[in-house]
Scaffold this active site. Structure first.
Site, mmCIF file in Angstrom:
data_model
loop_
_atom_site.group_PDB
_atom_site.id
_atom_site.type_symbol
_atom_site.label_atom_id
_atom_site.label_comp_id
_atom_site.label_asym_id
_atom_site.label_seq_id
_atom_site.Cartn_x
_atom_site.Cartn_y
_atom_site.Cartn_z
ATOM 1 C CG PHE A 121 -2.360 -0.176 0.987
ATOM 2 C CD1 PHE A 121 -2.810 -1.181 0.157
ATOM 3 C CD2 PHE A 121 -3.299 0.659 1.589
ATOM 4 C CE1 PHE A 121 -4.172 -1.357 -0.071
ATOM 5 C CE2 PHE A 121 -4.662 0.491 1.360
ATOM 6 C CZ PHE A 121 -5.101 -0.514 0.532
ATOM 7 C CD GLN A 234 -6.152 9.466 3.632
ATOM 8 O OE1 GLN A 234 -6.876 8.480 3.743
ATOM 9 N NE2 GLN A 234 -4.881 9.457 3.971
ATOM 10 C CG HIS A 236 -9.041 7.028 -1.156
ATOM 11 N ND1 HIS A 236 -8.790 6.615 -2.438
ATOM 12 C CD2 HIS A 236 -8.631 6.023 -0.351
ATOM 13 C CE1 HIS A 236 -8.238 5.401 -2.402
ATOM 14 N NE2 HIS A 236 -8.127 5.021 -1.144
ATOM 15 C CG LEU A 250 -12.382 3.886 -1.294
ATOM 16 C CD1 LEU A 250 -11.970 5.318 -1.032
ATOM 17 C CD2 LEU A 250 -11.870 2.989 -0.194
ATOM 18 C CD GLU A 253 -3.207 3.300 -0.933
ATOM 19 O OE1 GLU A 253 -3.945 4.018 -0.238
ATOM 20 O OE2 GLU A 253 -1.986 3.219 -0.760
ATOM 21 N NE ARG A 314 -5.166 5.746 1.140
ATOM 22 C CZ ARG A 314 -5.977 5.061 1.909
ATOM 23 N NH1 ARG A 314 -6.689 5.670 2.833
ATOM 24 N NH2 ARG A 314 -6.079 3.763 1.769
ATOM 25 C CG HIS A 379 -11.116 7.781 2.463
ATOM 26 N ND1 HIS A 379 -12.115 6.854 2.265
ATOM 27 C CD2 HIS A 379 -10.043 7.085 2.914
ATOM 28 C CE1 HIS A 379 -11.659 5.650 2.569
ATOM 29 N NE2 HIS A 379 -10.417 5.764 2.985
ATOM 30 N NE ARG A 414 -6.728 6.398 7.303
ATOM 31 C CZ ARG A 414 -7.136 5.333 6.587
ATOM 32 N NH1 ARG A 414 -6.680 4.134 6.868
ATOM 33 N NH2 ARG A 414 -7.985 5.481 5.599
HETATM 34 C C1 LIG Z 1 -14.921 2.498 1.708
HETATM 35 C C2 LIG Z 1 -13.866 2.551 2.771
HETATM 36 C C3 LIG Z 1 -12.796 1.691 2.705
HETATM 37 C C4 LIG Z 1 -11.806 1.719 3.690
HETATM 38 N N1 LIG Z 1 -10.770 0.829 3.629
HETATM 39 C C5 LIG Z 1 -9.856 0.813 4.629
HETATM 40 C C6 LIG Z 1 -8.813 -0.165 4.640
HETATM 41 O O1 LIG Z 1 -8.720 -1.018 3.775
HETATM 42 N N2 LIG Z 1 -7.926 -0.133 5.658
HETATM 43 C C7 LIG Z 1 -7.989 0.774 6.671
HETATM 44 O O2 LIG Z 1 -7.150 0.741 7.564
HETATM 45 N N3 LIG Z 1 -8.984 1.701 6.687
HETATM 46 C C8 LIG Z 1 -9.921 1.728 5.703
HETATM 47 N N4 LIG Z 1 -10.926 2.658 5.734
HETATM 48 C C9 LIG Z 1 -11.054 3.523 6.904
HETATM 49 C C10 LIG Z 1 -11.675 2.722 8.045
HETATM 50 O O3 LIG Z 1 -12.631 1.833 7.551
HETATM 51 C C11 LIG Z 1 -12.333 3.608 9.072
HETATM 52 O O4 LIG Z 1 -11.452 4.628 9.437
HETATM 53 C C12 LIG Z 1 -12.682 2.805 10.308
HETATM 54 O O5 LIG Z 1 -13.484 1.713 9.965
HETATM 55 C C13 LIG Z 1 -13.376 3.631 11.367
HETATM 56 O O6 LIG Z 1 -13.726 2.772 12.396
HETATM 57 P P1 LIG Z 1 -14.390 3.309 13.723
HETATM 58 O O7 LIG Z 1 -14.576 2.130 14.618
HETATM 59 O O8 LIG Z 1 -13.627 4.467 14.231
HETATM 60 O O9 LIG Z 1 -15.796 3.867 13.208
HETATM 61 P P2 LIG Z 1 -16.981 3.112 12.421
HETATM 62 O O10 LIG Z 1 -16.599 1.784 11.952
HETATM 63 O O11 LIG Z 1 -17.554 4.034 11.442
HETATM 64 O O12 LIG Z 1 -18.059 2.985 13.516
HETATM 65 C C14 LIG Z 1 -18.728 4.132 14.006
HETATM 66 C C15 LIG Z 1 -19.841 3.650 14.881
HETATM 67 O O13 LIG Z 1 -20.354 4.742 15.602
HETATM 68 C C16 LIG Z 1 -21.769 4.702 15.577
HETATM 69 N N5 LIG Z 1 -22.242 6.064 15.830
HETATM 70 C C17 LIG Z 1 -21.887 7.207 15.212
HETATM 71 N N6 LIG Z 1 -22.528 8.236 15.774
HETATM 72 C C18 LIG Z 1 -23.290 7.733 16.778
HETATM 73 C C19 LIG Z 1 -24.198 8.284 17.725
HETATM 74 N N7 LIG Z 1 -24.447 9.587 17.770
HETATM 75 N N8 LIG Z 1 -24.825 7.463 18.584
HETATM 76 C C20 LIG Z 1 -24.602 6.123 18.556
HETATM 77 N N9 LIG Z 1 -23.755 5.550 17.687
HETATM 78 C C21 LIG Z 1 -23.107 6.346 16.815
HETATM 79 C C22 LIG Z 1 -22.094 4.150 14.223
HETATM 80 O O14 LIG Z 1 -23.407 3.654 14.181
HETATM 81 C C23 LIG Z 1 -21.026 3.053 14.139
HETATM 82 O O15 LIG Z 1 -21.476 1.926 14.844
HETATM 83 C C24 LIG Z 1 -11.901 2.651 4.745
HETATM 84 C C25 LIG Z 1 -12.984 3.522 4.796
HETATM 85 C C26 LIG Z 1 -13.950 3.480 3.820
HETATM 86 C C27 LIG Z 1 -15.086 4.446 3.878
#
Ligand SMILES: Cc1cc2nc3c(=O)[nH]c(=O)nc-3n(C[C@H](O)[C@H](O)[C@H](O)COP(=O)(O)OP(=O)(O)OC[C@H]3O[C@@H](n4cnc5c(N)ncnc54)[C@H](O)[C@@H]3O)c2cc1C
Length: 598
Positions: A121, A234, A236, A250, A253, A314, A379, A414
């Site tokens: 990556f 960021q 993407h 998305l 990458e 990125r 992103h 990142r």
């Molecule tokens: C399409 C895509 C592909 C990606 N691919 C990669 C990858 O290959 N590798 C990598 O390292 N990163 C990748 N990323 C980034 C990564 O997926 C995210 O940064 C990461 O999943 C965020 O995880 P999190 O647990 O912080 O939040 P999330 O997984 O988004 O979880 C957030 C949670 O908070 C809850 N929530 C939000 N607000 C509230 C509220 N007010 N009350 C109650 N619940 C709430 C939501 O319902 C959810 O359950 C990608 C992102 C995207 C969009």
């Protein structure tokens, strides 16, 4: 009888993506009575969308890899604004967290000798991303969810938290509402963990889903916590751009990691023209060397060939694409071409199944035969809640945070794959920190009933006001962010953007919704917009203060890095006059780590 449903817990985790699930698993395994609250269905968090993989120096494919190199790559990617201790813990602990995930049942792609396979990556020196085709997030969340549910965590899904409750200076719980019925719920807690993800819905062209409205950022800010690095968002480089209905989705990458090539409308492979001079030596010099790297990588072999220029960081690739299009060398729909069709079709389908189906189903493009049309998409939020690296504690007592809603780990940019590993490493640490805090402060803090009442009134106010509908106002906010706070910025645009954002905020405070509180998406959005407004304002103010170009923050009026600004993080905090932003010193890296860069 109580007016609102009430639940007492030791630890309440808000958000059920990778960070929230991992935090809840840890807190509950340490004996804390733990709740997991999420605004969508369990398993539907953003983490499920992650495609490319989890970065961890397992050294399965490139035996030269180690935590020191991962640490170095992360700090360089973040232009040294990262909290060094977070980057160190992350690099050191990510391999154990990936192995732990495997021991809990995650089935990764394999090397020929049966170990977890790793892919290349951008910005990572070695092949480092443990992956499951291009569906890594799905496997990760499935595994964590199984583990958490079997461990006995209480799950409250489709339940949106609208405010944190405090007992003096300490967090005492949270107020939420059920999305289906609109009824309010009070969570009492000894400790709260925020794991709510990012705020990409501040922009129209975004890879983020409806959930990403910066709720955790805003909840923490309102409770008195600090937000850092908000100027760094960021973009993407590769999102879908056609047809309009799928714009922003998305394109992983992983496509470039598997050898995908970027060209402009003139057929020129333009990334060679955009490599920063200092980094040029790390990349292939010719298409032949680049192809050799791809061939050897595909064959799972070591090579002395250097990586293709498409695997630059990125921010750099996004700026390159933006510039190509702006200077008139874009594709018919305003992007560039990303081509992987020269590779074996069966292999493309096996390694990038989601991409194959995404383009076939949504754009009628067969990526094994045709190039993809791609462009930058909002992103990932590098900025977020300031936390203690060891425990995930914010600057507010009893409030912890992990995952994309935090700042510090990624600095100015990142590297791909570093988010999923961040969720595992710091999700665990925040869960541990919260459980230990709850043990040390065994008495449930008291709840202020007038505070609950005032938050309830604020939440239902849109039914009584007579302003605009929330959808139009959301669109206006996104227009301002796209026009004035996008990939390239300057003083004049940011000043104008801030002026317009403050006027949009007034419109948000006056939005009106019709109907009842029973499943009413307009009402939900009206509340979410208040959170987006906090994040958008913090991004704009921090971007104004950082008068230099660094990482994901590009100022056309200050195109160079300023060495003085290499030593500070911009911090946004609530004050009586409104949002205050200031430069705060970065923690100093100890000498033994500094030596790694000599
Ligand atoms: C399409 C895509 C592909 C990606 N691919 C990669 C990858 O290959 N590798 C990598 O390292 N990163 C990748 N990323 C980034 C990564 O997926 C995210 O940064 C990461 O999943 C965020 O995880 P999190 O647990 O912080 O939040 P999330 O997984 O988004 O979880 C957030 C949670 O908070 C809850 N929530 C939000 N607000 C509230 C509220 N007010 N009350 C109650 N619940 C709430 C939501 O319902 C959810 O359950 C990608 C992102 C995207 C969009």
């Amino acid at each position: 009888m109580e007016k609102y449903e009430r639940h007492p817990f030791d630890v309440v985790v808000i958000g059920a993506g990778g960070a929230g699930l991992r935090a809840a698993i840890e807190a509950s395994s340490l004996g804390a009575k733990t709740a997991l609250v999420c605004k969508s269905l369990l398993g539907k968090a953003h983490t499920v969308m992650a495609e490319g993989g989890i970065a961890a120096a397992l050294a399965h494919v490139d035996p030269q890899d180690n935590w020191q190199t991962h640490f170095r790559d992360t700090m360089k990617g973040g232009q040294f604004l990262n909290n060094w201790r977070m980057a160190q813990l992350h690099a050191q602990e990510a391999p154990d967290r990936v192995r732990e995930l495997e021991s809990w049942g995650a089935v990764f792609d394999r090397t020929t000798d049966g170990r977890i396979l790793q892919r290349a990556f951008g910005g990572h020196t070695w092949k480092r991303l443990a992956h499951v085709g291009d569906r890594t997030g799905l496997e990760m969340i499935r595994t964590l969810q199984d583990r958490g549910v079997h461990q006995g965590i209480d799950v409250f899904m489709e339940c949106t938290v609208v405010g944190l409750l405090k007992d003096g200076d300490r967090v005492a719980g949270a107020l939420a509402y059920w999305r289906e019925t609109g009824r309010f719920v009070v969570f009492r807690a000894k400790a709260v963990v925020l794991a709510t993800g990012g705020y990409g819905k501040a922009w129209k062209v975004t890879s983020n889903s409806w959930e990403y409205t910066g709720d955790g950022h805003a909840l923490a800010y309102e409770a008195g916590a600090e937000l850092i690095d908000m100027e760094f968002f960021q973009f993407h480089p590769t999102g879908m751009i056609w047809p309009p209905g799928v714009m922003g989705i998305l394109v992983t990458e992983g496509v470039r990691g598997e050898g995908g090539v970027l060209t402009n409308s003139e057929g020129k492979r333009f990334m060679w023209s955009y490599l920063p001079e200092a980094k040029r030596k790390d990349f292939a010099e010719t298409p032949e060397e680049s192809q050799k790297w791809v061939d050897m990588t595909v064959a799972g072999k070591q090579t002395d060939a250097r990586r293709p220029p498409e695997l630059s960081t990125r921010d750099n690739v996004a700026r390159a694409i933006y510039t190509e299009v702006k200077e008139g060398r874009g594709t018919p729909h305003g992007g560039v071409w990303l081509d992987i069709s020269f590779q074996d079709a069966e292999r493309v389908k096996k390694k990038l199944p989601s991409m194959y189906h995404q383009f076939k189903d949504l754009a009628d493009v067969d990526i094994t035969k045709q190039p993809m049309e791609v462009g930058p998409t909002a992103h990932y939020a590098m900025g977020g809640i300031r936390v203690d690296p060891e425990t995930g504690a914010s600057t507010v007592a009893g409030l912890f945070a992990a995952g994309e809603c935090t700042g510090g780990m990624n600095g100015a940019n990142r590297l791909g794959g570093n988010s999923l590993s961040d969720l595992l490493v710091f999700g665990r640490r925040a869960g541990m920190g919260a459980a230990e805090f709850a043990k040390r402060n065994a008495q449930l803090p008291s709840i202020d009933e007038t505070e609950i009442q005032s938050q309830v009134h604020r939440t239902i106010a849109p039914f009584e006001r007579r302003g605009e509908d929330p959808y139009s106002v959301h669109s206006a906010l996104q227009d301002v962010m796209a026009k004035y706070v996008g990939i390239f910025r300057n003083e004049h645009d940011l000043e104008e953007g801030l002026r317009q954002l403050l006027s949009v905020r007034q419109r948000i405070e006056n939005t009106h919704v019709e109907g009842s509180v029973m499943f009413n998406p307009g009402w939900h959005l009206a509340r979410d917009l208040e959170n987006l407004a906090v994040c958008a304002e913090a991004t704009c103010r921090a971007a104004l203060l950082r008068k230099e170009s660094r990482g994901a923050h590009s100022r056309t009026d200050f195109p160079k890095e300023d060495p003085q600004l290499a030593k500070v993080n911009v911090c946004a905090k609530k004050s009586v006059e409104g949002m205050a932003v200031s430069a705060t010193p970065c923690p100093q890296m100890p000498d033994e780590l500094r030596k790694l860069f000599e």
